[in-house]
Design a protein around this motif. Structure first.
Motif, PDB file in Angstrom:
ATOM      1  N   ARG A  45     -19.278   8.318  -5.894  1.00  0.00           N
ATOM      2  CA  ARG A  45     -19.420   6.747  -5.619  1.00  0.00           C
ATOM      3  C   ARG A  45     -20.450   6.901  -4.335  1.00  0.00           C
ATOM      4  N   GLN A  46     -21.427   6.179  -4.319  1.00  0.00           N
ATOM      5  CA  GLN A  46     -22.586   5.987  -3.499  1.00  0.00           C
ATOM      6  C   GLN A  46     -21.790   5.423  -2.095  1.00  0.00           C
ATOM      7  N   PRO A  47     -21.981   6.177  -0.761  1.00  0.00           N
ATOM      8  CA  PRO A  47     -21.654   5.644   0.434  1.00  0.00           C
ATOM      9  C   PRO A  47     -21.956   4.150   0.751  1.00  0.00           C
ATOM     10  N   ALA A  48     -21.179   3.674   1.366  1.00  0.00           N
ATOM     11  CA  ALA A  48     -21.473   2.161   1.718  1.00  0.00           C
ATOM     12  C   ALA A  48     -22.715   2.021   2.798  1.00  0.00           C
ATOM     13  N   ARG A  49     -23.715   1.192   2.462  1.00  0.00           N
ATOM     14  CA  ARG A  49     -24.822   1.079   3.332  1.00  0.00           C
ATOM     15  C   ARG A  49     -24.466   0.514   4.873  1.00  0.00           C
ATOM     16  N   GLU A  50     -23.467  -0.673   4.609  1.00  0.00           N
ATOM     17  CA  GLU A  50     -22.960  -1.172   5.686  1.00  0.00           C
ATOM     18  C   GLU A  50     -21.333  -1.314   5.734  1.00  0.00           C
ATOM     19  N   ARG A  51     -20.974  -1.547   6.848  1.00  0.00           N
ATOM     20  CA  ARG A  51     -19.379  -1.824   6.754  1.00  0.00           C
ATOM     21  C   ARG A  51     -19.300  -2.771   7.995  1.00  0.00           C
ATOM     22  N   ARG A  52     -18.304  -3.743   7.988  1.00  0.00           N
ATOM     23  CA  ARG A  52     -17.874  -4.574   9.058  1.00  0.00           C
ATOM     24  C   ARG A  52     -16.467  -4.810   9.067  1.00  0.00           C
ATOM     25  N   VAL A  53     -16.102  -4.817  10.272  1.00  0.00           N
ATOM     26  CA  VAL A  53     -14.603  -4.997  10.479  1.00  0.00           C
ATOM     27  C   VAL A  53     -14.272  -6.486  10.694  1.00  0.00           C
ATOM     28  N   ARG A  54     -13.060  -6.674  10.160  1.00  0.00           N
ATOM     29  CA  ARG A  54     -12.519  -8.151  10.118  1.00  0.00           C
ATOM     30  C   ARG A  54     -11.149  -8.318  10.789  1.00  0.00           C
ATOM     31  N   PRO A  71      -3.183  -6.930  11.966  1.00  0.00           N
ATOM     32  CA  PRO A  71      -3.835  -6.362  10.644  1.00  0.00           C
ATOM     33  C   PRO A  71      -5.304  -6.406  10.761  1.00  0.00           C
ATOM     34  N   PHE A  72      -6.162  -5.670   9.890  1.00  0.00           N
ATOM     35  CA  PHE A  72      -7.561  -5.680  10.047  1.00  0.00           C
ATOM     36  C   PHE A  72      -8.010  -5.281   8.469  1.00  0.00           C
ATOM     37  N   ALA A  73      -9.438  -5.588   8.178  1.00  0.00           N
ATOM     38  CA  ALA A  73      -9.899  -5.273   7.095  1.00  0.00           C
ATOM     39  C   ALA A  73     -11.308  -4.645   7.358  1.00  0.00           C
ATOM     40  N   VAL A  74     -11.696  -3.900   6.558  1.00  0.00           N
ATOM     41  CA  VAL A  74     -13.336  -3.069   6.722  1.00  0.00           C
ATOM     42  C   VAL A  74     -13.766  -3.621   5.135  1.00  0.00           C
ATOM     43  N   ASP A  75     -14.849  -4.473   5.348  1.00  0.00           N
ATOM     44  CA  ASP A  75     -15.557  -4.695   4.118  1.00  0.00           C
ATOM     45  C   ASP A  75     -16.763  -3.782   3.945  1.00  0.00           C
ATOM     46  N   ASN A  86     -12.425  -6.272   1.873  1.00  0.00           N
ATOM     47  CA  ASN A  86     -10.983  -5.519   1.923  1.00  0.00           C
ATOM     48  C   ASN A  86     -11.047  -4.006   1.068  1.00  0.00           C
ATOM     49  N   ASP A  87     -12.226  -3.504   1.509  1.00  0.00           N
ATOM     50  CA  ASP A  87     -12.424  -1.947   1.061  1.00  0.00           C
ATOM     51  C   ASP A  87     -11.208  -1.021   1.727  1.00  0.00           C
ATOM     52  N   ILE A  88     -10.995  -1.574   2.844  1.00  0.00           N
ATOM     53  CA  ILE A  88     -10.005  -0.977   3.523  1.00  0.00           C
ATOM     54  C   ILE A  88      -9.165  -1.936   4.242  1.00  0.00           C
ATOM     55  N   VAL A  89      -7.815  -1.905   4.096  1.00  0.00           N
ATOM     56  CA  VAL A  89      -6.790  -2.963   4.636  1.00  0.00           C
ATOM     57  C   VAL A  89      -5.964  -1.964   5.620  1.00  0.00           C
ATOM     58  N   GLY A  90      -5.779  -2.528   6.637  1.00  0.00           N
ATOM     59  CA  GLY A  90      -4.759  -1.824   7.617  1.00  0.00           C
ATOM     60  C   GLY A  90      -4.172  -2.380   8.791  1.00  0.00           C
ATOM     61  N   CYS A  91      -3.673  -1.612   9.818  1.00  0.00           N
ATOM     62  CA  CYS A  91      -3.390  -2.275  10.860  1.00  0.00           C
ATOM     63  C   CYS A  91      -3.128  -1.510  12.019  1.00  0.00           C
ATOM     64  N   ILE A  92      -3.369  -1.764  13.124  1.00  0.00           N
ATOM     65  CA  ILE A  92      -3.466  -1.089  14.534  1.00  0.00           C
ATOM     66  C   ILE A  92      -2.050  -1.282  15.319  1.00  0.00           C
ATOM     67  N   TYR A  93      -1.381  -0.674  15.909  1.00  0.00           N
ATOM     68  CA  TYR A  93      -0.218  -0.999  16.891  1.00  0.00           C
ATOM     69  C   TYR A  93      -0.851  -1.207  18.278  1.00  0.00           C
ATOM     70  N   ARG A  94      -0.209  -2.041  18.893  1.00  0.00           N
ATOM     71  CA  ARG A  94      -0.542  -2.401  20.289  1.00  0.00           C
ATOM     72  C   ARG A  94      -0.499  -1.343  21.265  1.00  0.00           C
ATOM     73  N   GLY A  95       0.732  -0.809  21.458  1.00  0.00           N
ATOM     74  CA  GLY A  95       1.187  -0.027  22.608  1.00  0.00           C
ATOM     75  C   GLY A  95       0.576   1.435  22.255  1.00  0.00           C
ATOM     76  N   SER A  96       0.709   2.101  21.069  1.00  0.00           N
ATOM     77  CA  SER A  96       0.267   3.367  20.916  1.00  0.00           C
ATOM     78  C   SER A  96      -1.427   3.355  20.582  1.00  0.00           C
ATOM     79  N   GLY A  97      -1.835   2.332  19.751  1.00  0.00           N
ATOM     80  CA  GLY A  97      -3.260   2.233  19.361  1.00  0.00           C
ATOM     81  C   GLY A  97      -3.339   2.990  18.058  1.00  0.00           C
ATOM     82  N   GLU A  98      -2.235   3.469  17.295  1.00  0.00           N
ATOM     83  CA  GLU A  98      -1.839   4.032  16.022  1.00  0.00           C
ATOM     84  C   GLU A  98      -2.603   3.075  14.985  1.00  0.00           C
ATOM     85  N   LEU A  99      -3.460   3.793  13.793  1.00  0.00           N
ATOM     86  CA  LEU A  99      -4.212   3.054  13.033  1.00  0.00           C
ATOM     87  C   LEU A  99      -3.550   3.397  11.788  1.00  0.00           C
ATOM     88  N   PHE A 100      -3.281   2.543  10.821  1.00  0.00           N
ATOM     89  CA  PHE A 100      -2.862   2.863   9.607  1.00  0.00           C
ATOM     90  C   PHE A 100      -3.465   2.140   8.436  1.00  0.00           C
TER      91      PHE A 100
END
Length: 133
Positions: A45-54, A71-75, A86-100
């Motif tokens: 699969r060809q790599p993305a030319r552009e990504r944006r965080v929502r 919650p966040f999404a990466v298009d 929504n190519d990538i959907v996840g979340c970040i925790y406030r205290g630790s900064g952990e990304l899922f």
């Protein structure tokens, strides 16, 4: 005495929650993925030319353990095509900064970079609203 705190936080008073989330996702997911992607001449699969965080909400949610997350999404956009949301959907925790990221359950974001990590039960799942009597 010098004390250095390495826990990601909302360190800058002028940085909004949304800006903090977008910056962390860009630094920890978007940029590493861009560096990791291979040749455009490969058959994969060809790599993305552009990504944006929502970030679609302005305040944190609370999980079943009482931890705050956002919650966040990466298009992505491949070439001149429309954005694929929504190519990538996840979340970040406030205290630790952990990304899922959601890949068969919410896993630490290192999964996207090849690390074999299992889903974390309850991660990024909002607690039910309190019952009214």
């Amino acid at each position: 005495m010098l004390v250095v705190c390495t826990v990601p936080s909302l360190a800058w008073a002028d940085e909004s929650i949304i800006e903090w989330v977008a910056r962390r996702v860009t630094d920890e997911i978007v940029q590493p993925l861009a560096q990791r992607e291979g040749s455009r001449f490969s058959r994969v699969r060809q790599p993305a030319r552009e990504r944006r965080v929502r970030v679609n909400q302005a305040s944190f949610s609370v999980d079943k353990r009482g931890r705050e997350f956002m919650p966040f999404a990466v298009d992505v956009r491949l070439g001149d095509k429309e954005w694929r949301e929504n190519d990538i959907v996840g979340c970040i925790y406030r205290g630790s900064g952990e990304l899922f990221v959601n890949r068969g359950g919410y896993r630490p974001a290192a999964f996207l970079l090849g690390k074999n990590v299992d889903p974390v039960p309850g991660a990024c799942e909002a607690a039910p609203p309190p019952r009214r009597s």
